[in-house]
Design a protein around this motif. Structure first.
Motif, mmCIF file in Angstrom:
data_model
loop_
_atom_site.group_PDB
_atom_site.id
_atom_site.type_symbol
_atom_site.label_atom_id
_atom_site.label_comp_id
_atom_site.label_asym_id
_atom_site.label_seq_id
_atom_site.Cartn_x
_atom_site.Cartn_y
_atom_site.Cartn_z
ATOM 1 N N ILE A 167 -77.788 -44.261 -41.221
ATOM 2 C CA ILE A 167 -76.948 -43.254 -40.565
ATOM 3 C C ILE A 167 -77.799 -42.096 -40.068
ATOM 4 O O ILE A 167 -77.624 -41.613 -38.943
ATOM 5 C CB ILE A 167 -75.842 -42.760 -41.530
ATOM 6 C CG1 ILE A 167 -74.801 -43.856 -41.716
ATOM 7 C CG2 ILE A 167 -75.202 -41.468 -41.029
ATOM 8 C CD1 ILE A 167 -73.769 -43.567 -42.785
ATOM 9 N N LEU A 168 -78.734 -41.643 -40.892
ATOM 10 C CA LEU A 168 -79.606 -40.540 -40.510
ATOM 11 C C LEU A 168 -80.444 -40.901 -39.277
ATOM 12 O O LEU A 168 -80.557 -40.098 -38.340
ATOM 13 C CB LEU A 168 -80.507 -40.166 -41.687
ATOM 14 C CG LEU A 168 -81.396 -38.951 -41.512
ATOM 15 C CD1 LEU A 168 -80.572 -37.699 -41.270
ATOM 16 C CD2 LEU A 168 -82.278 -38.767 -42.749
ATOM 17 N N CYS A 169 -80.987 -42.102 -39.258
ATOM 18 C CA CYS A 169 -81.801 -42.532 -38.106
ATOM 19 C C CYS A 169 -80.957 -42.626 -36.837
ATOM 20 O O CYS A 169 -81.378 -42.157 -35.776
ATOM 21 C CB CYS A 169 -82.463 -43.881 -38.390
ATOM 22 S SG CYS A 169 -83.802 -43.780 -39.575
ATOM 23 N N ARG A 170 -79.787 -43.209 -36.940
ATOM 24 C CA ARG A 170 -78.909 -43.327 -35.765
ATOM 25 C C ARG A 170 -78.451 -41.960 -35.276
ATOM 26 O O ARG A 170 -78.367 -41.719 -34.070
ATOM 27 C CB ARG A 170 -77.708 -44.204 -36.084
ATOM 28 C CG ARG A 170 -78.050 -45.663 -36.183
ATOM 29 C CD ARG A 170 -76.823 -46.483 -36.436
ATOM 30 N NE ARG A 170 -77.203 -47.854 -36.732
ATOM 31 C CZ ARG A 170 -76.422 -48.880 -36.507
ATOM 32 N NH1 ARG A 170 -75.220 -48.713 -36.011
ATOM 33 N NH2 ARG A 170 -76.831 -50.091 -36.788
ATOM 34 N N ALA A 171 -78.160 -41.072 -36.203
ATOM 35 C CA ALA A 171 -77.724 -39.728 -35.826
ATOM 36 C C ALA A 171 -78.841 -38.982 -35.109
ATOM 37 O O ALA A 171 -78.597 -38.309 -34.096
ATOM 38 C CB ALA A 171 -77.272 -38.961 -37.060
ATOM 39 N N ARG A 172 -80.059 -39.101 -35.608
ATOM 40 C CA ARG A 172 -81.198 -38.444 -34.939
ATOM 41 C C ARG A 172 -81.382 -39.000 -33.536
ATOM 42 O O ARG A 172 -81.629 -38.251 -32.590
ATOM 43 C CB ARG A 172 -82.465 -38.624 -35.763
ATOM 44 C CG ARG A 172 -82.470 -37.805 -37.031
ATOM 45 C CD ARG A 172 -83.811 -37.802 -37.736
ATOM 46 N NE ARG A 172 -84.636 -38.974 -37.514
ATOM 47 C CZ ARG A 172 -85.093 -39.763 -38.480
ATOM 48 N NH1 ARG A 172 -84.791 -39.520 -39.722
ATOM 49 N NH2 ARG A 172 -85.860 -40.785 -38.190
ATOM 50 N N ALA B 265 -80.771 -38.295 -27.661
ATOM 51 C CA ALA B 265 -80.231 -38.753 -26.369
ATOM 52 C C ALA B 265 -79.314 -37.693 -25.757
ATOM 53 O O ALA B 265 -79.343 -37.451 -24.549
ATOM 54 C CB ALA B 265 -79.483 -40.071 -26.553
ATOM 55 N N ARG B 266 -78.506 -37.062 -26.589
ATOM 56 C CA ARG B 266 -77.610 -36.021 -26.084
ATOM 57 C C ARG B 266 -78.382 -34.799 -25.608
ATOM 58 O O ARG B 266 -77.957 -34.120 -24.685
ATOM 59 C CB ARG B 266 -76.574 -35.656 -27.133
ATOM 60 C CG ARG B 266 -75.557 -36.766 -27.330
ATOM 61 C CD ARG B 266 -74.535 -36.407 -28.385
ATOM 62 N NE ARG B 266 -73.710 -37.535 -28.751
ATOM 63 C CZ ARG B 266 -72.597 -37.886 -28.113
ATOM 64 N NH1 ARG B 266 -72.194 -37.214 -27.071
ATOM 65 N NH2 ARG B 266 -71.908 -38.935 -28.518
ATOM 66 N N ILE C 173 -81.198 -34.865 -24.045
ATOM 67 C CA ILE C 173 -81.627 -35.191 -22.671
ATOM 68 C C ILE C 173 -80.480 -34.920 -21.710
ATOM 69 O O ILE C 173 -80.654 -34.306 -20.658
ATOM 70 C CB ILE C 173 -82.094 -36.662 -22.585
ATOM 71 C CG1 ILE C 173 -83.379 -36.853 -23.380
ATOM 72 C CG2 ILE C 173 -82.279 -37.091 -21.127
ATOM 73 C CD1 ILE C 173 -83.778 -38.293 -23.598
ATOM 74 N N GLN C 174 -79.298 -35.364 -22.095
ATOM 75 C CA GLN C 174 -78.105 -35.152 -21.282
ATOM 76 C C GLN C 174 -77.805 -33.652 -21.147
ATOM 77 O O GLN C 174 -77.457 -33.176 -20.060
ATOM 78 C CB GLN C 174 -76.926 -35.877 -21.933
ATOM 79 C CG GLN C 174 -75.663 -35.879 -21.132
ATOM 80 C CD GLN C 174 -74.576 -36.706 -21.812
ATOM 81 O OE1 GLN C 174 -74.752 -37.234 -22.906
ATOM 82 N NE2 GLN C 174 -73.445 -36.814 -21.159
ATOM 83 N N ILE C 175 -77.943 -32.910 -22.220
ATOM 84 C CA ILE C 175 -77.693 -31.466 -22.203
ATOM 85 C C ILE C 175 -78.642 -30.773 -21.234
ATOM 86 O O ILE C 175 -78.233 -29.918 -20.450
ATOM 87 C CB ILE C 175 -77.811 -30.882 -23.628
ATOM 88 C CG1 ILE C 175 -76.574 -31.287 -24.455
ATOM 89 C CG2 ILE C 175 -77.993 -29.373 -23.609
ATOM 90 C CD1 ILE C 175 -76.700 -31.015 -25.941
ATOM 91 N N ARG C 176 -79.906 -31.157 -21.256
ATOM 92 C CA ARG C 176 -80.876 -30.557 -20.320
ATOM 93 C C ARG C 176 -80.485 -30.847 -18.866
ATOM 94 O O ARG C 176 -80.566 -29.977 -18.010
ATOM 95 C CB ARG C 176 -82.267 -31.095 -20.603
ATOM 96 C CG ARG C 176 -82.934 -30.439 -21.756
ATOM 97 C CD ARG C 176 -84.431 -30.782 -21.782
ATOM 98 N NE ARG C 176 -85.047 -30.104 -22.867
ATOM 99 C CZ ARG C 176 -85.069 -30.544 -24.124
ATOM 100 N NH1 ARG C 176 -84.496 -31.692 -24.421
ATOM 101 N NH2 ARG C 176 -85.653 -29.855 -25.078
ATOM 102 N N ASP C 177 -80.094 -32.089 -18.614
ATOM 103 C CA ASP C 177 -79.685 -32.467 -17.256
ATOM 104 C C ASP C 177 -78.455 -31.671 -16.813
ATOM 105 O O ASP C 177 -78.405 -31.178 -15.686
ATOM 106 C CB ASP C 177 -79.389 -33.964 -17.165
ATOM 107 C CG ASP C 177 -80.634 -34.825 -17.282
ATOM 108 O OD1 ASP C 177 -81.752 -34.293 -17.123
ATOM 109 O OD2 ASP C 177 -80.489 -36.034 -17.542
#
Length: 126
Positions: free
Chosen positions: A35-40, A45-46, A48-52
């Motif tokens: 869960i920790l790895c997937r959350a990180r 990924a988000r 990157i989206q936030i920067r865009d």
């Protein structure tokens, strides 16, 4: 002429030890680690989206993306990131571009610091 101040951010990223321990106790160490790895990965990924979205001025999308990171941060014990996320949302809602730039930078910096330190296996709990 005005004097320009140079700020040196000293944010500390930390994982809440109680949250991580509860995750491990309730789900087992292997599932908690997964869960920790997937959350990180999801937070990265988000980001990157936030920067865009910020770069293109898509503030409704930015608001949605920042808001989506907050429950993930809560789940893995990053209360500071959630708190800063609330500040970012407030800046978007108040249409304050200067405060938004500063607060969003802090949000990304703290999140990236936590993600990278966790990947290196450093203990970020307080």
């Amino acid at each position: 002429m005005q004097k320009i101040s140079v700020l040196h951010p000293r944010d500390a990223a930390f994982f809440d030890e109680d949250t991580l321990n509860a995750l491990s106790r309730d789900l087992g160490p292997a599932v908690a680690e997964n869960i920790l790895c997937r959350a990180r990965e999801d937070i990265a990924a988000r980001f990157i989206q936030i920067r865009d979205e910020y770069g293109t001025g898509n503030y409704p999308g930015l608001r949605k993306s920042v808001h989506a990171v907050m429950p993930i941060a809560d789940q893995i014990g990053l209360p500071g990131l959630t708190s800063i996320g609330h500040d970012v949302l407030r800046c978007i809602d108040q249409a304050d571009p200067v405060a938004l730039a500063s607060t969003l930078c802090r949000f990304l910096r703290c999140g990236e610091m936590a993600i990278s330190c966790a990947e290196m296996g450093l203990d970020l709990s307080l």
